[in-house]
Design a protein around this motif. Structure first.
Motif, PDB file in Angstrom:
ATOM      1  N   PHE A   1      10.121   3.150 -14.043  1.00  0.00           N
ATOM      2  CA  PHE A   1      10.696   3.599 -12.768  1.00  0.00           C
ATOM      3  C   PHE A   1      10.121   4.957 -12.355  1.00  0.00           C
ATOM      4  CE2 PHE A   1      14.006   0.424 -13.718  1.00  0.00           C
ATOM      5  CZ  PHE A   1      13.900  -0.280 -12.529  1.00  0.00           C
ATOM      6  N   TYR A   2       9.814   5.799 -13.334  1.00  0.00           N
ATOM      7  CA  TYR A   2       9.135   7.051 -12.979  1.00  0.00           C
ATOM      8  C   TYR A   2       7.706   6.744 -12.527  1.00  0.00           C
ATOM      9  CZ  TYR A   2       6.697  11.420 -13.122  1.00  0.00           C
ATOM     10  OH  TYR A   2       5.901  12.486 -12.761  1.00  0.00           O
ATOM     11  N   LEU A   3       7.020   5.885 -13.287  1.00  0.00           N
ATOM     12  CA  LEU A   3       5.636   5.555 -12.922  1.00  0.00           C
ATOM     13  C   LEU A   3       5.569   4.950 -11.516  1.00  0.00           C
ATOM     14  CD1 LEU A   3       4.432   4.056 -16.329  1.00  0.00           C
ATOM     15  CD2 LEU A   3       3.821   6.272 -15.354  1.00  0.00           C
ATOM     16  N   GLY A   4       6.566   4.165 -11.181  1.00  0.00           N
ATOM     17  CA  GLY A   4       6.544   3.479  -9.884  1.00  0.00           C
ATOM     18  C   GLY A   4       7.117   4.284  -8.743  1.00  0.00           C
ATOM     19  N   SER A   5       7.897   5.342  -9.051  1.00  0.00           N
ATOM     20  CA  SER A   5       8.552   6.082  -7.962  1.00  0.00           C
ATOM     21  C   SER A   5       8.133   7.547  -7.886  1.00  0.00           C
ATOM     22  CB  SER A   5      10.084   6.037  -8.145  1.00  0.00           C
ATOM     23  OG  SER A   5      10.467   6.815  -9.276  1.00  0.00           O
TER      24      SER A   5
ATOM     25  N   GLY B   1       8.504  -2.546 -11.341  1.00  0.00           N
ATOM     26  CA  GLY B   1       7.715  -3.623 -11.958  1.00  0.00           C
ATOM     27  C   GLY B   1       6.214  -3.430 -11.814  1.00  0.00           C
ATOM     28  N   ARG B   2       5.805  -2.425 -11.033  1.00  0.00           N
ATOM     29  CA  ARG B   2       4.375  -2.285 -10.748  1.00  0.00           C
ATOM     30  C   ARG B   2       3.517  -2.049 -12.001  1.00  0.00           C
ATOM     31  NH1 ARG B   2       0.974   2.012  -8.592  1.00  0.00           N
ATOM     32  NH2 ARG B   2      -0.911   0.999  -7.834  1.00  0.00           N
ATOM     33  N   PRO B   3       3.940  -1.199 -12.947  1.00  0.00           N
ATOM     34  CA  PRO B   3       3.096  -1.033 -14.142  1.00  0.00           C
ATOM     35  C   PRO B   3       2.843  -2.363 -14.871  1.00  0.00           C
ATOM     36  CG  PRO B   3       4.693   0.747 -14.013  1.00  0.00           C
ATOM     37  CD  PRO B   3       5.068  -0.241 -12.946  1.00  0.00           C
ATOM     38  N   ARG B   4       3.880  -3.203 -14.985  1.00  0.00           N
ATOM     39  CA  ARG B   4       3.668  -4.519 -15.598  1.00  0.00           C
ATOM     40  C   ARG B   4       2.690  -5.340 -14.764  1.00  0.00           C
ATOM     41  NH1 ARG B   4       2.310  -5.890 -19.282  1.00  0.00           N
ATOM     42  NH2 ARG B   4       3.975  -6.126 -20.787  1.00  0.00           N
TER      43      ARG B   4
ATOM     44  N   ALA C   1       0.849  -1.212   0.000  1.00  0.00           N
ATOM     45  CA  ALA C   1       0.000   0.000   0.000  1.00  0.00           C
ATOM     46  C   ALA C   1       0.878   1.252   0.000  1.00  0.00           C
ATOM     47  CB  ALA C   1      -0.916  -0.007   1.222  1.00  0.00           C
ATOM     48  N   ARG C   2       2.000   1.204   0.697  1.00  0.00           N
ATOM     49  CA  ARG C   2       2.901   2.366   0.717  1.00  0.00           C
ATOM     50  C   ARG C   2       3.521   2.577  -0.664  1.00  0.00           C
ATOM     51  NH1 ARG C   2       8.306   3.429   1.402  1.00  0.00           N
ATOM     52  NH2 ARG C   2       8.990   1.347   2.026  1.00  0.00           N
ATOM     53  N   LEU C   3       3.924   1.495  -1.300  1.00  0.00           N
ATOM     54  CA  LEU C   3       4.557   1.638  -2.617  1.00  0.00           C
ATOM     55  C   LEU C   3       3.547   2.042  -3.693  1.00  0.00           C
ATOM     56  CD1 LEU C   3       7.098   0.624  -1.347  1.00  0.00           C
ATOM     57  CD2 LEU C   3       7.271  -1.152  -3.077  1.00  0.00           C
ATOM     58  N   ALA C   4       2.273   1.665  -3.468  1.00  0.00           N
ATOM     59  CA  ALA C   4       1.254   1.999  -4.474  1.00  0.00           C
ATOM     60  C   ALA C   4       0.885   3.486  -4.419  1.00  0.00           C
ATOM     61  CB  ALA C   4       0.012   1.142  -4.258  1.00  0.00           C
TER      62      ALA C   4
END
Ligand code: SF4
Ligand code: SF4
Length: 538
Positions: free
Chosen positions: A105-109, A459-462, A9-12
């Protein structure tokens, strides 16, 4: 001791609000879970890399050589003179921002320095300062930036937060390839001994034993014999697995994870079954026992040195052509660099399938084809008997691995195969597959435990694209053709989309393949019961 995993949840909850200060003024913070450990001295020395030493990125003192700045600037000049693409990419970006939100990496961070445009700017600002007239005269006013230790640390942090996947280049109107910029950035860092363990150690192992894992020839032989035993138990058929057999027609080169990791190992079983059934006269090489090439993630020189091994073994064993397994970056190296780097391989012949007579003319320079090309051709010629119901417990989607897909255009062959070997197949969203595929987030040497948080972010977007087909179609299996994906997608799925497993395309081929004279099978290659009541596993 393993670090506790961060809460999903924190990373999302990604914050995309830009920071108050300009990116140039923000010192880089080496936060646990978001960077990779440095290459240990012994492995760097084994490869003869410069300025080998023991150090870590979180140390205040990186023990840089006293003349590090001169080394970097001279190295940059040499590469600007040598690689026209590098000079072009330094000059032509118009900062339109089309690439900005295309990097996983931008989308995830949400970190602006993970947009491809700023990632390139880390290097470009130094280029402007030292290699353009305006930058030399006006410095920051012309977008130039002094090369300092802080800048070097920033390079290290962000060039090792790029998986060299090339997705951004698809969306750039000028075709600027940030992966190539990252490669040069890493190469410059390497000149002053700043490389990462997970790149240098596998490369050093390759030098020592021929493969990333450091497996000795007898270990290699044992694991292939074990695979033959398992296949015999499963099918009643004993396949022959020749090693170092001079005069064979084909040299088979696979990533070492195929014979020592799971789920990779089931892919290996699939190749062995197909080659047996197609009657291919082939051999493994105990020295070219690795398709992967971690040199790609360190420097052009190391990439060339590691790739040469495959071709020198092809020469020694007097084969006609080379067949490569389900590997990712091996294909980027072979397809994009081999022809000019070590080739053309004129001592070999253009690959011709002994089973169908197909001549793979596109491999005229490299003399090497992908096992998916080979198997898709067998299927197209009706040379394999397939029972796709044996994969009915799988509800499959396909992840285009960045290097075989964007790097060599291998989009259709895996799909041709999958449509014949599985009943339940569902594509992910159009803007996340084929040329636009989303990276696993852990390639290019970033698949380490210490980098876990950044891997999960990248890896979250994938994972979200998989989650979507899981919700819509009940997908429970991601098929792919890359050894790194097979290692890194399982933890990614477990973290973001529990219940989804990962399989090689040739694992699914092996399940479906009805071998001549085989006995009735009770299980799939994993030893799982073949038919599950109610169809696909949820
Ligand atoms: S899309 Fe291309 S030109 Fe536009 S900012 Fe990105 S790299 Fe520069
Ligand atoms: S190559 Fe991939 S990881 Fe690197 S900046 Fe481009 S999109 Fe991001």
């Amino acid at each position: 001791m393993a670090q506790p995993k961060p809460d999903p949840a924190r990373l999302a909850a990604v914050d995309y609000a830009p920071p108050r200060r300009a990116w140039r003024d923000l010192p880089v913070e080496f936060r646990k879970g978001t960077y990779n450990y440095a290459a240990p001295r012994k492995h760097a020395e084994a490869l003869g890399l410069p300025h080998a030493r023991d150090w870590q990125p979180h140390d205040a003192d990186w023990k840089l050589p006293p003349d590090w700045k001169r080394i970097i600037l001279e190295g940059m000049k040499a590469r600007l003179d040598r690689y026209r693409s590098f000079r072009l990419f330094m000059d032509i970006c118009v900062r339109c921002g089309a690439c900005a939100d295309k990097c996983h990496f931008y989308l995830g961070s949400g970190d602006p320095r993970n947009t491809p445009v700023i990632r390139a700017e880390l290097l470009r600002s130094v280029y402007r300062r030292y290699f353009t007239a305006a930058g030399r005269a006006f410095g920051p006013l012309a977008g130039g930036r002094d090369l300092t230790e802080d800048v070097l640390k920033e390079w290290f942090y962000y060039f090792y937060q790029c998986t060299e996947c090339r997705r951004c280049s698809v969306f750039c109107p000028y075709g600027i390839d940030t992966a190539e910029i990252t490669m040069i950035g890493r190469e410059l860092l390497g000149l002053v001994g700043c490389s990462i363990q997970w790149v240098v150690e596998p490369a050093a192992n390759c030098y020592r034993t021929g493969n990333h894992l450091g497996i000795q020839p007898h270990g290699f032989k044992d694991s292939l014999e074990f695979a033959a035993d398992e296949l015999e138990e499963l099918t009643g058929i004993r396949v022959d697995i020749p090693i170092d057999r001079k005069g064979a027609e084909v040299l088979l080169v696979v990533p070492s994870a195929d014979y020592f990791g799971t789920p990779h190992y089931y892919t290996l079983l699939g190749y062995l079954m197909v080659l047996h059934e197609a009657g291919v006269d082939y051999t493994f090489s105990a020295f070219a026992s690795e398709g992967g090439n971690f040199g790609l993630f360190a420097s052009h020189d190391l990439m060339k040195r590691l790739n040469a091994k495959i071709y020198s073994e092809a020469r020694r064993l007097r084969v006609k052509w080379i067949l490569g397994g389900e590997c990712g970056h091996m294909w980027r190296v072979v397809h994009q660099y081999m022809g000019t780097m070590n080739g053309p391989a004129d001592f070999l012949e253009v690959p011709v399938s002994p089973a169908t007579g197909t001549r793979f003319a596109h491999a005229a320079s490299t003399k090497m084809i992908h096992v998916c090309e080979f198997t898709a051709d067998l299927i197209a010629h009706g040379r394999l008997r397939l029972d796709r119901s044996r994969n009915d417990h799988w509800n499959v989607t396909f992840h285009d691995s960045c290097n075989p897909a964007r790097g060599m255009g291998l989009y259709e062959e895996p799909r041709v195969i999958l449509r014949e070997v599985v009943t339940h197949f569902h594509e992910m969203a159009e803007d996340t597959i084929r040329e636009r595929t989303l990276c696993c987030g852990s390639g290019a040497g970033l698949g380490t435990d210490e980098n876990f948080e950044m891997r999960m972010r990248g890896g979250r977007p994938r994972a979200m694209a998989v989650q979507e087909v899981r919700a819509r179609h009940g997908v429970n299996c991601v098929a792919c053709i890359c050894a790194i994906d097979k290692a890194t997608l399982p933890p990614l799925m477990e973290y973001w989309v529990p219940g989804v497993e990962v399989a090689g395309v040739h694992e699914l081929v092996g399940n479906a393949l009805v071998m001549t004279g085989e006995r009735p099978r009770a299980t799939d290659l994993r030893g799982e019961p073949l038919h599950v009541a109610g169809g696909a596993r949820a």
